[in-house]
Scaffold this motif. Sequence first.
Motif, PDB file in Angstrom:
ATOM      1  N   ARG A 238       4.915  -2.421   8.388  1.00  0.00           N
ATOM      2  CA  ARG A 238       6.238  -2.242   7.799  1.00  0.00           C
ATOM      3  C   ARG A 238       6.365  -0.918   7.041  1.00  0.00           C
ATOM      4  O   ARG A 238       5.612   0.017   7.296  1.00  0.00           O
ATOM      5  N   ALA A 239       7.337  -0.843   6.154  1.00  0.00           N
ATOM      6  CA  ALA A 239       7.612   0.402   5.445  1.00  0.00           C
ATOM      7  C   ALA A 239       8.000   0.112   4.004  1.00  0.00           C
ATOM      8  O   ALA A 239       8.557  -0.941   3.704  1.00  0.00           O
ATOM      9  N   SER A 240       7.719   1.055   3.149  1.00  0.00           N
ATOM     10  CA  SER A 240       8.153   0.981   1.758  1.00  0.00           C
ATOM     11  C   SER A 240       9.648   1.250   1.699  1.00  0.00           C
ATOM     12  O   SER A 240      10.156   2.164   2.351  1.00  0.00           O
ATOM     13  N   TYR A 241      10.352   0.458   0.912  1.00  0.00           N
ATOM     14  CA  TYR A 241      11.790   0.674   0.743  1.00  0.00           C
ATOM     15  C   TYR A 241      12.054   2.060   0.146  1.00  0.00           C
ATOM     16  O   TYR A 241      12.969   2.767   0.557  1.00  0.00           O
TER      17      TYR A 241
ATOM     18  N   PHE B  68       0.843  -1.199   0.000  1.00  0.00           N
ATOM     19  CA  PHE B  68       0.000   0.000   0.000  1.00  0.00           C
ATOM     20  C   PHE B  68       0.870   1.238   0.000  1.00  0.00           C
ATOM     21  O   PHE B  68       2.041   1.192   0.392  1.00  0.00           O
ATOM     22  N   ILE B  69       0.271   2.333  -0.456  1.00  0.00           N
ATOM     23  CA  ILE B  69       0.894   3.652  -0.334  1.00  0.00           C
ATOM     24  C   ILE B  69      -0.168   4.636   0.157  1.00  0.00           C
ATOM     25  O   ILE B  69      -1.373   4.379   0.051  1.00  0.00           O
ATOM     26  N   ILE B  70       0.306   5.752   0.685  1.00  0.00           N
ATOM     27  CA  ILE B  70      -0.527   6.898   1.040  1.00  0.00           C
ATOM     28  C   ILE B  70       0.003   8.067   0.211  1.00  0.00           C
ATOM     29  O   ILE B  70       1.209   8.323   0.196  1.00  0.00           O
ATOM     30  N   THR B  71      -0.893   8.762  -0.477  1.00  0.00           N
ATOM     31  CA  THR B  71      -0.465   9.919  -1.259  1.00  0.00           C
ATOM     32  C   THR B  71      -0.653  11.196  -0.445  1.00  0.00           C
ATOM     33  O   THR B  71      -1.382  11.206   0.553  1.00  0.00           O
ATOM     34  N   LEU B  72      -0.012  12.263  -0.888  1.00  0.00           N
ATOM     35  CA  LEU B  72      -0.077  13.534  -0.171  1.00  0.00           C
ATOM     36  C   LEU B  72      -1.500  14.045  -0.046  1.00  0.00           C
ATOM     37  O   LEU B  72      -1.837  14.721   0.924  1.00  0.00           O
ATOM     38  N   ASP B  73      -2.371  13.707  -0.999  1.00  0.00           N
ATOM     39  CA  ASP B  73      -3.772  14.148  -0.883  1.00  0.00           C
ATOM     40  C   ASP B  73      -4.587  13.214   0.010  1.00  0.00           C
ATOM     41  O   ASP B  73      -5.798  13.371   0.151  1.00  0.00           O
ATOM     42  N   GLY B  74      -3.926  12.224   0.635  1.00  0.00           N
ATOM     43  CA  GLY B  74      -4.599  11.362   1.606  1.00  0.00           C
ATOM     44  C   GLY B  74      -5.209  10.101   1.036  1.00  0.00           C
ATOM     45  O   GLY B  74      -5.981   9.431   1.714  1.00  0.00           O
ATOM     46  N   THR B  75      -4.868   9.740  -0.198  1.00  0.00           N
ATOM     47  CA  THR B  75      -5.440   8.536  -0.798  1.00  0.00           C
ATOM     48  C   THR B  75      -4.676   7.296  -0.357  1.00  0.00           C
ATOM     49  O   THR B  75      -3.451   7.254  -0.427  1.00  0.00           O
ATOM     50  N   LEU B  76      -5.432   6.288   0.109  1.00  0.00           N
ATOM     51  CA  LEU B  76      -4.879   4.972   0.414  1.00  0.00           C
ATOM     52  C   LEU B  76      -5.050   4.119  -0.825  1.00  0.00           C
ATOM     53  O   LEU B  76      -6.155   3.966  -1.334  1.00  0.00           O
ATOM     54  N   ARG B  77      -3.944   3.588  -1.319  1.00  0.00           N
ATOM     55  CA  ARG B  77      -4.001   2.746  -2.511  1.00  0.00           C
ATOM     56  C   ARG B  77      -3.331   1.417  -2.202  1.00  0.00           C
ATOM     57  O   ARG B  77      -2.195   1.383  -1.742  1.00  0.00           O
ATOM     58  N   LEU B  78      -4.060   0.312  -2.422  1.00  0.00           N
ATOM     59  CA  LEU B  78      -3.547  -1.028  -2.172  1.00  0.00           C
ATOM     60  C   LEU B  78      -3.466  -1.798  -3.472  1.00  0.00           C
ATOM     61  O   LEU B  78      -4.262  -1.559  -4.388  1.00  0.00           O
TER      62      LEU B  78
ATOM     63  N   GLY C 123       4.587   7.697   2.004  1.00  0.00           N
ATOM     64  CA  GLY C 123       4.870   6.475   2.753  1.00  0.00           C
ATOM     65  C   GLY C 123       4.040   5.307   2.276  1.00  0.00           C
ATOM     66  O   GLY C 123       3.087   5.454   1.516  1.00  0.00           O
ATOM     67  N   GLY C 124       4.429   4.151   2.735  1.00  0.00           N
ATOM     68  CA  GLY C 124       3.724   2.940   2.360  1.00  0.00           C
ATOM     69  C   GLY C 124       4.215   1.769   3.170  1.00  0.00           C
ATOM     70  O   GLY C 124       4.984   1.922   4.121  1.00  0.00           O
ATOM     71  N   GLY C 125       3.774   0.596   2.779  1.00  0.00           N
ATOM     72  CA  GLY C 125       4.161  -0.616   3.482  1.00  0.00           C
ATOM     73  C   GLY C 125       3.416  -1.801   2.887  1.00  0.00           C
ATOM     74  O   GLY C 125       3.145  -1.839   1.689  1.00  0.00           O
ATOM     75  N   TYR C 126       3.067  -2.724   3.747  1.00  0.00           N
ATOM     76  CA  TYR C 126       2.405  -3.960   3.337  1.00  0.00           C
ATOM     77  C   TYR C 126       1.064  -4.065   4.046  1.00  0.00           C
ATOM     78  O   TYR C 126       0.844  -3.426   5.074  1.00  0.00           O
ATOM     79  N   TYR C 127       0.169  -4.874   3.503  1.00  0.00           N
ATOM     80  CA  TYR C 127      -1.145  -5.033   4.125  1.00  0.00           C
ATOM     81  C   TYR C 127      -1.580  -6.490   4.090  1.00  0.00           C
ATOM     82  O   TYR C 127      -1.074  -7.293   3.315  1.00  0.00           O
TER      83      TYR C 127
END
Length: 103
Positions: A51-54, A6-16, A34-38
Amino acid sequence: MTLPKFIITLDGTLRLGMVNQHKELLKSGDQCIGGGYYHFDYTANRILLDRASYDFGRPKWHLVDTLKVPSYYRGMRIVYQYDNGFHDDFDVSEELDIEYYDP
């Protein structure tokens, strides 16, 4: 190898999505914060983020007031689990306003 990321964009969108790299979840003009795993906890009706996005690091929740979530996750609690032993889990659904959108 694709993994549930997953990621979070600056406008607040959660994308998986199931992708190789977090950047594959970006759309034109997106800025990632930022992002990580789900994974899904169907028993407790939750989406567990961790976790975290590399490339983008951990989600920067402090930059988000309203999280935009795809409507097919309506009713599921969203929780980010820190795995560092220092932070409590961040109950996204409790701490942020949630706005649902049709992808």
